[in-house]
Design an enzyme around this catalytic site. Structure first.
Site, PDB file in Angstrom:
ATOM      1  CB  ALA A   1      -0.902  -0.019   1.223  1.00 30.85           C
TER       2      ALA A   1
ATOM      3  N   GLY B   1       0.878  -5.106   0.846  1.00 29.66           N
ATOM      4  CA  GLY B   1      -0.274  -5.239  -0.050  1.00 29.66           C
ATOM      5  C   GLY B   1       0.094  -5.858  -1.395  1.00 29.66           C
TER       6      GLY B   1
ATOM      7  CD  GLU C   1      -2.015  -7.776   2.743  1.00 28.45           C
ATOM      8  OE1 GLU C   1      -1.675  -6.615   2.437  1.00 28.45           O
ATOM      9  OE2 GLU C   1      -2.672  -8.044   3.752  1.00 28.45           O
TER      10      GLU C   1
ATOM     11  CD  GLU D   1       1.783  -5.404   5.661  1.00 21.46           C
ATOM     12  OE1 GLU D   1       2.628  -6.274   5.962  1.00 21.46           O
ATOM     13  OE2 GLU D   1       1.051  -5.493   4.671  1.00 21.46           O
TER      14      GLU D   1
HETATM   15  N1  CAA Z   1       4.588   3.341  -0.454  1.00 25.74           N
HETATM   16  C1  CAA Z   1       5.000   4.510  -0.988  1.00 25.74           C
HETATM   17  N2  CAA Z   1       6.212   4.684  -1.562  1.00 25.74           N
HETATM   18  C2  CAA Z   1       7.032   3.613  -1.602  1.00 25.74           C
HETATM   19  C3  CAA Z   1       6.673   2.370  -1.073  1.00 25.74           C
HETATM   20  C4  CAA Z   1       5.375   2.248  -0.495  1.00 25.74           C
HETATM   21  N3  CAA Z   1       4.908   1.058  -0.003  1.00 25.74           N
HETATM   22  N4  CAA Z   1       7.692   1.501  -1.259  1.00 25.74           N
HETATM   23  C5  CAA Z   1       8.665   2.196  -1.887  1.00 25.74           C
HETATM   24  N5  CAA Z   1       8.273   3.463  -2.099  1.00 25.74           N
HETATM   25  C6  CAA Z   1       9.013   4.554  -2.729  1.00 25.74           C
HETATM   26  C7  CAA Z   1      10.035   5.163  -1.768  1.00 25.74           C
HETATM   27  O1  CAA Z   1       9.429   6.105  -0.927  1.00 25.74           O
HETATM   28  C8  CAA Z   1      11.008   5.752  -2.741  1.00 25.74           C
HETATM   29  O2  CAA Z   1      10.455   6.959  -3.249  1.00 25.74           O
HETATM   30  P1  CAA Z   1      11.346   8.317  -3.277  1.00 25.74           P
HETATM   31  O3  CAA Z   1      12.421   8.005  -4.269  1.00 25.74           O
HETATM   32  O4  CAA Z   1      10.367   9.353  -3.731  1.00 25.74           O
HETATM   33  O5  CAA Z   1      11.865   8.527  -1.896  1.00 25.74           O
HETATM   34  C9  CAA Z   1      11.021   4.761  -3.894  1.00 25.74           C
HETATM   35  O6  CAA Z   1       9.784   4.027  -3.809  1.00 25.74           O
HETATM   36  C10 CAA Z   1      12.147   3.764  -3.793  1.00 25.74           C
HETATM   37  O7  CAA Z   1      12.152   3.195  -2.498  1.00 25.74           O
HETATM   38  P2  CAA Z   1      13.507   3.030  -1.641  1.00 25.74           P
HETATM   39  O8  CAA Z   1      14.351   4.242  -1.787  1.00 25.74           O
HETATM   40  O9  CAA Z   1      13.113   2.611  -0.260  1.00 25.74           O
HETATM   41  O10 CAA Z   1      14.199   1.824  -2.457  1.00 25.74           O
HETATM   42  P3  CAA Z   1      15.060   0.597  -1.882  1.00 25.74           P
HETATM   43  O11 CAA Z   1      15.574  -0.116  -3.094  1.00 25.74           O
HETATM   44  O12 CAA Z   1      16.034   1.076  -0.866  1.00 25.74           O
HETATM   45  O13 CAA Z   1      14.000  -0.349  -1.122  1.00 25.74           O
HETATM   46  C11 CAA Z   1      11.915  -1.504  -0.790  1.00 25.74           C
HETATM   47  C12 CAA Z   1      12.923  -0.944  -1.808  1.00 25.74           C
HETATM   48  C13 CAA Z   1      12.542  -2.690  -0.036  1.00 25.74           C
HETATM   49  C14 CAA Z   1      10.719  -1.992  -1.608  1.00 25.74           C
HETATM   50  C15 CAA Z   1      11.537  -0.404   0.224  1.00 25.74           C
HETATM   51  O14 CAA Z   1      11.114   0.736  -0.516  1.00 25.74           O
HETATM   52  C16 CAA Z   1      10.438  -0.754   1.172  1.00 25.74           C
HETATM   53  O15 CAA Z   1      10.676  -1.426   2.155  1.00 25.74           O
HETATM   54  N6  CAA Z   1       9.192  -0.285   0.909  1.00 25.74           N
HETATM   55  C17 CAA Z   1       8.096  -0.370   1.826  1.00 25.74           C
HETATM   56  C18 CAA Z   1       7.524  -1.784   1.898  1.00 25.74           C
HETATM   57  C19 CAA Z   1       6.401  -1.816   2.910  1.00 25.74           C
HETATM   58  O16 CAA Z   1       6.541  -1.495   4.046  1.00 25.74           O
HETATM   59  N7  CAA Z   1       5.200  -2.264   2.443  1.00 25.74           N
HETATM   60  C20 CAA Z   1       4.022  -2.373   3.272  1.00 25.74           C
HETATM   61  C21 CAA Z   1       3.144  -1.179   3.061  1.00 25.74           C
HETATM   62  S1  CAA Z   1       1.717  -1.187   4.153  1.00 25.74           S
HETATM   63  C22 CAA Z   1       0.604  -2.246   3.443  1.00 25.74           C
HETATM   64  O17 CAA Z   1       0.831  -2.790   2.383  1.00 25.74           O
HETATM   65  C23 CAA Z   1      -0.696  -2.454   4.191  1.00 25.74           C
HETATM   66  C24 CAA Z   1      -1.605  -3.471   3.636  1.00 25.74           C
HETATM   67  O18 CAA Z   1      -1.660  -4.578   4.090  1.00 25.74           O
HETATM   68  C25 CAA Z   1      -2.549  -3.163   2.532  1.00 25.74           C
END
Ligand code: CAA
Length: 258
Positions: A66, A109, A112, A132
């Site tokens: 998400a 998500g 999921e 999460e």
């Molecule tokens: N939401 C919004 N933006 C996201 C994102 C997310 N879930 N995941 C990555 N991005 C964005 C980052 O903010 C970044 O944007 P900027 O360049 O504008 O800062 C860009 O994508 C690249 O991300 P990273 O710089 O972090 O890249 P990385 O290669 O170092 O890491 C990653 C990649 C491992 C995917 C890392 O981005 C990450 O851990 N993302 C979050 C994953 C997460 O926590 N997901 C769960 C979300 S909550 C959910 O999903 C609830 C549900 O059940 C529905």
């Protein structure tokens, strides 16, 4: 179908392909993307020229979950009334088989979403996880439920409570994906599998999907009774007559979806 901004759609013979397309946000599933995704799925589901659907991201990321930027300031009431998670439920109502073609990250998500699909083809670089807990929340789109039903309580606990990630080969071992293929081939493999499905008897395919899904919802006795009813029902279709006649006449069946 050319009006989408966060996804791309293509038709490959009888297969509808949906590409999640927010590469700069790692395909984070914001509200617009989820709305467009479910709209595209409904359109393919309603199109008689389409027999199966593939959802994919790009080689580096299927979807990073998400959209955290969109959710960060939300209140519980905002989340409840936005209808965001309800869109995941809409995917469950699609009657045609959906294959997730996953390469790179499928997190939160994104994982999921893959689990909401009917089959998962993974590239060797696929990585699955429910991170999460790192955000002070839990999975909200089926992660605690579908994952546990697939891998069992103990591994699900580790994935959901402690952000244990699964690499593609582990996911295969735990029954979370159908097959793992080299990254250059994962999409072709998923499309080929979808073409096979799309060539099958449409009504039997639809009822088969419903029946397998029913197994996750009911007791064995109820599930067997349901299966028997829909098994009998298929004898009311032209395709059953055609399928069995073709077998006896040693020829390929011509399915009508009737
Ligand atoms: N939401 C919004 N933006 C996201 C994102 C997310 N879930 N995941 C990555 N991005 C964005 C980052 O903010 C970044 O944007 P900027 O360049 O504008 O800062 C860009 O994508 C690249 O991300 P990273 O710089 O972090 O890249 P990385 O290669 O170092 O890491 C990653 C990649 C491992 C995917 C890392 O981005 C990450 O851990 N993302 C979050 C994953 C997460 O926590 N997901 C769960 C979300 S909550 C959910 O999903 C609830 C549900 O059940 C529905």
């Amino acid at each position: 179908m050319g009006e989408y901004q966060t996804i791309l759609t293509e038709v490959h013979e009888r297969v509808g392909l949906i590409r999640l397309n927010r590469p700069r946000a790692f395909n984070a599933l914001n509200a617009q993307l989820m709305q467009e995704l479910t709209d595209a799925l409904s359109a393919f589901d309603a199109d008689p020229a389409i027999g199966a659907i593939v959802i994919t991201g790009n080689e580096k990321v299927f979807a990073a979950g998400a959209d955290i930027k969109e959710m960060a300031a939300a209140t519980a009431a905002d989340m409840l009334t936005s209808g965001y998670i309800d869109l995941f439920d809409r995917i469950r109502t699609v009657s045609k088989p959906i294959i997730a073609a996953v390469s790179g990250w499928a997190l939160g998500g994104g994982f999921e979403l893959a689990m909401t699909c009917d089959m998962i083809v993974a590239s060797e670089t696929a990585q699955f996880g429910q991170p999460e807990i790192n955000l002070g929340i839990i999975p909200g789109a089926g992660g605690t439920q579908r994952l546990t039903r697939t891998v069992g309580k103990y591994l699900a606990m580790e994935i959901v409570l402690n952000d244990r990630r699964l690499k593609a080969e582990e996911a295969l071992r735990f029954g979370l994906v159908n097959r793992v293929v080299p990254v250059e081939r994962y999409l072709d493999e998923a499309l080929a599998l979808a073409q096979q499905l799309a060539a099958r008897a449409p009504l039997a395919l639809r009822i088969a999907k419903e029946a397998v899904n029913r197994a996750l919802e009911t007791s064995l006795t109820e599930g067997l009774a349901y299966e028997r009813r829909v098994f009998y029902l298929l004898f009311a279709t032209d395709d059953q007559k055609e399928g069995m006649a073709a077998f006896l006449e040693k020829r390929q069946p011509q399915w009508q979806g009737k």
